[in-house]
Design a protein around this motif. Structure first.
Motif, PDB file in Angstrom:
ATOM      1  N   LEU A  44       0.838  -1.198   0.000  1.00 20.38           N
ATOM      2  CA  LEU A  44       0.000   0.000   0.000  1.00 20.38           C
ATOM      3  C   LEU A  44       0.876   1.252   0.000  1.00 20.38           C
ATOM      4  CD1 LEU A  44      -2.817   1.252   0.160  1.00 20.38           C
ATOM      5  CD2 LEU A  44      -2.635   1.134   2.658  1.00 20.38           C
ATOM      6  N   ALA A  45       1.962   1.216   0.755  1.00 20.60           N
ATOM      7  CA  ALA A  45       2.880   2.360   0.774  1.00 20.60           C
ATOM      8  C   ALA A  45       3.491   2.593  -0.607  1.00 20.60           C
ATOM      9  CB  ALA A  45       3.977   2.134   1.810  1.00 20.60           C
ATOM     10  N   ASP A  46       3.836   1.501  -1.307  1.00 24.61           N
ATOM     11  CA  ASP A  46       4.383   1.628  -2.660  1.00 24.61           C
ATOM     12  C   ASP A  46       3.365   2.292  -3.587  1.00 24.61           C
ATOM     13  OD1 ASP A  46       6.751   0.310  -1.947  1.00 24.61           O
ATOM     14  OD2 ASP A  46       5.914  -1.667  -2.457  1.00 24.61           O
ATOM     15  N   LEU A  47       2.124   1.822  -3.527  1.00 25.63           N
ATOM     16  CA  LEU A  47       1.076   2.351  -4.399  1.00 25.63           C
ATOM     17  C   LEU A  47       0.815   3.827  -4.097  1.00 25.63           C
ATOM     18  CD1 LEU A  47      -1.384  -0.678  -4.335  1.00 25.63           C
ATOM     19  CD2 LEU A  47      -0.046   0.111  -6.292  1.00 25.63           C
ATOM     20  N   THR A  48       0.817   4.171  -2.824  1.00 21.53           N
ATOM     21  CA  THR A  48       0.607   5.563  -2.443  1.00 21.53           C
ATOM     22  C   THR A  48       1.725   6.444  -2.988  1.00 21.53           C
ATOM     23  OG1 THR A  48      -0.550   4.897  -0.409  1.00 21.53           O
ATOM     24  CG2 THR A  48       0.343   7.128  -0.483  1.00 21.53           C
ATOM     25  N   HIS A  49       2.958   5.984  -2.867  1.00 21.30           N
ATOM     26  CA  HIS A  49       4.105   6.752  -3.352  1.00 21.30           C
ATOM     27  C   HIS A  49       4.093   6.871  -4.876  1.00 21.30           C
ATOM     28  CE1 HIS A  49       8.200   8.184  -3.888  1.00 21.30           C
ATOM     29  NE2 HIS A  49       8.434   7.152  -4.674  1.00 21.30           N
ATOM     30  N   LEU A  50       3.829   5.772  -5.563  1.00 19.55           N
ATOM     31  CA  LEU A  50       3.915   5.762  -7.020  1.00 19.55           C
ATOM     32  C   LEU A  50       2.786   6.544  -7.681  1.00 19.55           C
ATOM     33  CD1 LEU A  50       4.944   2.027  -7.481  1.00 19.55           C
ATOM     34  CD2 LEU A  50       6.360   4.020  -8.020  1.00 19.55           C
ATOM     35  N   PRO A  54      -3.536  10.223  -1.862  1.00 21.49           N
ATOM     36  CA  PRO A  54      -3.558  10.040  -0.410  1.00 21.49           C
ATOM     37  C   PRO A  54      -3.668   8.562  -0.047  1.00 21.49           C
ATOM     38  CG  PRO A  54      -5.078  11.762  -1.090  1.00 21.49           C
ATOM     39  CD  PRO A  54      -4.623  11.082  -2.338  1.00 21.49           C
ATOM     40  N   ARG A  55      -3.105   8.193   1.082  1.00 20.98           N
ATOM     41  CA  ARG A  55      -3.133   6.798   1.510  1.00 20.98           C
ATOM     42  C   ARG A  55      -4.566   6.284   1.634  1.00 20.98           C
ATOM     43  NH1 ARG A  55       0.273   3.198   4.260  1.00 20.98           N
ATOM     44  NH2 ARG A  55      -0.818   1.688   5.572  1.00 20.98           N
ATOM     45  N   SER A  56      -5.456   7.131   2.161  1.00 29.64           N
ATOM     46  CA  SER A  56      -6.847   6.699   2.340  1.00 29.64           C
ATOM     47  C   SER A  56      -7.515   6.422   0.990  1.00 29.64           C
ATOM     48  CB  SER A  56      -7.639   7.752   3.117  1.00 29.64           C
ATOM     49  OG  SER A  56      -7.620   9.004   2.433  1.00 29.64           O
ATOM     50  N   THR A  57      -7.226   7.268  -0.003  1.00 25.53           N
ATOM     51  CA  THR A  57      -7.792   7.061  -1.346  1.00 25.53           C
ATOM     52  C   THR A  57      -7.227   5.799  -1.967  1.00 25.53           C
ATOM     53  OG1 THR A  57      -8.027   9.447  -1.667  1.00 25.53           O
ATOM     54  CG2 THR A  57      -8.043   8.070  -3.643  1.00 25.53           C
ATOM     55  N   THR A  58      -5.922   5.600  -1.830  1.00 26.97           N
ATOM     56  CA  THR A  58      -5.280   4.406  -2.380  1.00 26.97           C
ATOM     57  C   THR A  58      -5.858   3.144  -1.754  1.00 26.97           C
ATOM     58  OG1 THR A  58      -3.230   5.673  -2.656  1.00 26.97           O
ATOM     59  CG2 THR A  58      -3.069   3.278  -2.798  1.00 26.97           C
ATOM     60  N   LEU A  59      -6.036   3.149  -0.443  1.00 27.74           N
ATOM     61  CA  LEU A  59      -6.585   1.981   0.243  1.00 27.74           C
ATOM     62  C   LEU A  59      -8.006   1.705  -0.214  1.00 27.74           C
ATOM     63  CD1 LEU A  59      -6.402  -0.231   2.363  1.00 27.74           C
ATOM     64  CD2 LEU A  59      -7.066   1.462   4.093  1.00 27.74           C
ATOM     65  N   ARG A  60      -8.811   2.748  -0.322  1.00 31.59           N
ATOM     66  CA  ARG A  60     -10.206   2.566  -0.738  1.00 31.59           C
ATOM     67  C   ARG A  60     -10.286   1.991  -2.156  1.00 31.59           C
ATOM     68  NH1 ARG A  60     -11.568   7.230   0.159  1.00 31.59           N
ATOM     69  NH2 ARG A  60     -11.586   8.153  -1.935  1.00 31.59           N
ATOM     70  N   LYS A  64     -11.622  -1.805  -3.503  1.00 32.86           N
ATOM     71  CA  LYS A  64     -12.639  -1.970  -4.545  1.00 32.86           C
ATOM     72  C   LYS A  64     -12.114  -2.832  -5.691  1.00 32.86           C
ATOM     73  CE  LYS A  64     -15.359   2.233  -3.749  1.00 32.86           C
ATOM     74  NZ  LYS A  64     -16.628   1.491  -3.557  1.00 32.86           N
ATOM     75  N   LEU A  65     -10.865  -2.606  -6.067  1.00 37.07           N
ATOM     76  CA  LEU A  65     -10.283  -3.382  -7.165  1.00 37.07           C
ATOM     77  C   LEU A  65     -10.083  -4.841  -6.768  1.00 37.07           C
ATOM     78  CD1 LEU A  65      -7.730  -0.751  -8.492  1.00 37.07           C
ATOM     79  CD2 LEU A  65      -9.781  -1.567  -9.667  1.00 37.07           C
ATOM     80  N   VAL A  66      -9.767  -5.093  -5.512  1.00 41.38           N
ATOM     81  CA  VAL A  66      -9.675  -6.472  -5.030  1.00 41.38           C
ATOM     82  C   VAL A  66     -11.044  -7.124  -5.103  1.00 41.38           C
ATOM     83  CG1 VAL A  66      -9.301  -7.906  -2.994  1.00 41.38           C
ATOM     84  CG2 VAL A  66      -7.643  -6.129  -3.568  1.00 41.38           C
ATOM     85  N   GLY A  67     -12.074  -6.394  -4.680  1.00 40.98           N
ATOM     86  CA  GLY A  67     -13.427  -6.936  -4.734  1.00 40.98           C
ATOM     87  C   GLY A  67     -13.882  -7.256  -6.141  1.00 40.98           C
ATOM     88  N   ALA A  68     -13.390  -6.472  -7.123  1.00 34.19           N
ATOM     89  CA  ALA A  68     -13.757  -6.701  -8.516  1.00 34.19           C
ATOM     90  C   ALA A  68     -12.866  -7.732  -9.195  1.00 34.19           C
ATOM     91  CB  ALA A  68     -13.687  -5.384  -9.289  1.00 34.19           C
ATOM     92  N   GLY A  69     -11.813  -8.172  -8.525  1.00 33.49           N
ATOM     93  CA  GLY A  69     -10.907  -9.153  -9.115  1.00 33.49           C
ATOM     94  C   GLY A  69      -9.797  -8.551  -9.940  1.00 33.49           C
ATOM     95  N   ALA A  70      -9.741  -7.210 -10.019  1.00 37.26           N
ATOM     96  CA  ALA A  70      -8.687  -6.569 -10.797  1.00 37.26           C
ATOM     97  C   ALA A  70      -7.352  -6.582 -10.067  1.00 37.26           C
ATOM     98  CB  ALA A  70      -9.073  -5.129 -11.133  1.00 37.26           C
ATOM     99  N   LEU A  71      -7.402  -6.650  -8.741  1.00 40.83           N
ATOM    100  CA  LEU A  71      -6.216  -6.818  -7.919  1.00 40.83           C
ATOM    101  C   LEU A  71      -6.407  -8.024  -7.007  1.00 40.83           C
ATOM    102  CD1 LEU A  71      -5.202  -3.232  -6.636  1.00 40.83           C
ATOM    103  CD2 LEU A  71      -4.118  -4.572  -8.451  1.00 40.83           C
ATOM    104  N   GLU A  72      -5.297  -8.590  -6.581  1.00 40.35           N
ATOM    105  CA  GLU A  72      -5.308  -9.660  -5.585  1.00 40.35           C
ATOM    106  C   GLU A  72      -4.462  -9.221  -4.402  1.00 40.35           C
ATOM    107  OE1 GLU A  72      -3.876 -13.150  -7.509  1.00 40.35           O
ATOM    108  OE2 GLU A  72      -5.668 -13.386  -8.760  1.00 40.35           O
ATOM    109  N   ARG A  73      -4.947  -9.465  -3.185  1.00 30.97           N
ATOM    110  CA  ARG A  73      -4.206  -9.114  -1.979  1.00 30.97           C
ATOM    111  C   ARG A  73      -3.575 -10.373  -1.416  1.00 30.97           C
ATOM    112  NH1 ARG A  73      -4.822  -8.007   3.702  1.00 30.97           N
ATOM    113  NH2 ARG A  73      -3.686  -6.100   4.279  1.00 30.97           N
ATOM    114  N   ARG A  74      -2.255 -10.355  -1.328  1.00 25.39           N
ATOM    115  CA  ARG A  74      -1.516 -11.519  -0.865  1.00 25.39           C
ATOM    116  C   ARG A  74      -1.555 -11.629   0.655  1.00 25.39           C
ATOM    117  NH1 ARG A  74       3.194 -12.642  -4.520  1.00 25.39           N
ATOM    118  NH2 ARG A  74       4.452 -12.664  -2.627  1.00 25.39           N
ATOM    119  N   GLU A  75      -1.089 -12.769   1.156  1.00 22.90           N
ATOM    120  CA  GLU A  75      -1.099 -12.998   2.599  1.00 22.90           C
ATOM    121  C   GLU A  75      -0.244 -11.980   3.351  1.00 22.90           C
ATOM    122  OE1 GLU A  75      -0.039 -16.981   3.504  1.00 22.90           O
ATOM    123  OE2 GLU A  75      -1.824 -17.862   2.562  1.00 22.90           O
TER     124      GLU A  75
END
Length: 275
Positions: A44-50, A54-60, A64-75
């Motif tokens: 998340l820090a990488d995505l926020t920097h790149l 804002p961190r809150s926007t990036t997290l939100r 949403k993208l994880v829920g849609a299957g566009a991203l996957e969140r690893r362990e």
């Protein structure tokens, strides 16, 4: 001192709020665009920097993208591109539609040459690699499937540029990159001559020395409207380049793919227009 909002007026911006009119979809694509071949897993820090969001926007957005299957969140909490994007991308006519038609002929060419066989289309001012077949013992190649290649200095690129609309050619010719010494690569007049030769001869040959001496022999693939819609090439070591046999083989394969595209029923023809 905190600025107060005027009565009835808009609230003042807070923190790193995105600029007005910055659509959610633009921010979502910015987040997805942070991933590259050299950074396939990001925190998340990488995505926020790149992305600069804002961190809150990036997290939100990430949730949403994880829920849609566009991203996957690893362990470990980091993110990677999700398979849903692959599923959607498989429907792209200029990618997998073209690939489905070309693959049998590419396999024949690969078995003959045992070298890198590349299939590319033009996307704006670059070539986009749609497919690549490579022998396990072949020399390394610079470009991956889905990667982008310059139009002015690669075999498939020259073929696509030679067949592009005049406005595209002039734009490329007017913005050639420079090498570290500040010289144009290549000379504009020379490139015009090369493009003319490609159109007249129906093939392009490019020899490069970095990162290893190699030759690319490329030929155009014509769509149902008989305009250049893609390019096919074989990349092989310079010492193995036999143009008397390689050039006819590549041209024959490209023509076979072109005939197959023309022979498809209208409802099965992939949409192959340039962007």
């Amino acid at each position: 001192m905190t600025q107060a909002a005027s009565p009835g007026g808009p609230a003042p911006p807070r923190g790193r709020r995105p600029a007005q009119g910055d659509a959610v979809i633009d921010r979502a694509f910015a987040l997805l665009g942070a991933f590259e071949p050299t950074r396939q897993v990001l925190s998340l820090a990488d995505l926020t920097h790149l992305t600069g969001m804002p961190r809150s926007t990036t997290l939100r957005l990430a949730r949403k993208l994880v829920g849609a299957g566009a991203l996957e969140r690893r362990e470990d909490g980091r993110y990677a591109i999700g398979l849903r994007l692959l599923e959607i991308a498989s429907l792209a006519p200029r990618g997998h539609g073209l690939r489905a038609v070309a693959m049998p002929f590419m396999e024949d060419l690969f078995h003959i040459t045992r070298r890198h066989v590349l299939l590319a289309v033009r996307d704006g001012d670059e070539a986009l690699l749609v497919e690549r077949l490579s022998a396990h013992d072949a020399d390394p190649v610079l470009y991956r499937v889905g990667g982008r290649m310059p139009l002015h200095s690669t075999g498939v690129g020259l073929v696509l540029l030679a067949g592009a609309p005049p406005a595209v050619q002039e734009r490329i010719l007017g913005s050639l990159p420079t090498d570290p010494a500040g010289r144009e690569v290549p000379d504009t007049a020379e490139l015009r001559r090369v493009l003319s030769d490609v159109r007249r001869g129906g093939f392009a040959t490019v020899t490069l020395s970095v990162p290893w001496p190699r030759t690319s022999v490329a030929a155009p693939i014509l769509g149902p409207d008989r305009t250049v819609c893609a390019a096919l090439s074989v990349v092989l070591p310079l010492e193995a380049a036999d143009h008397k046999t390689m050039t006819p083989a590549v041209r024959t394969c490209a023509r076979a793919i072109s005939r197959e595209l023309r022979s498809l029923p209208c409802q099965d023809k992939p949409a192959l227009g340039d962007r």
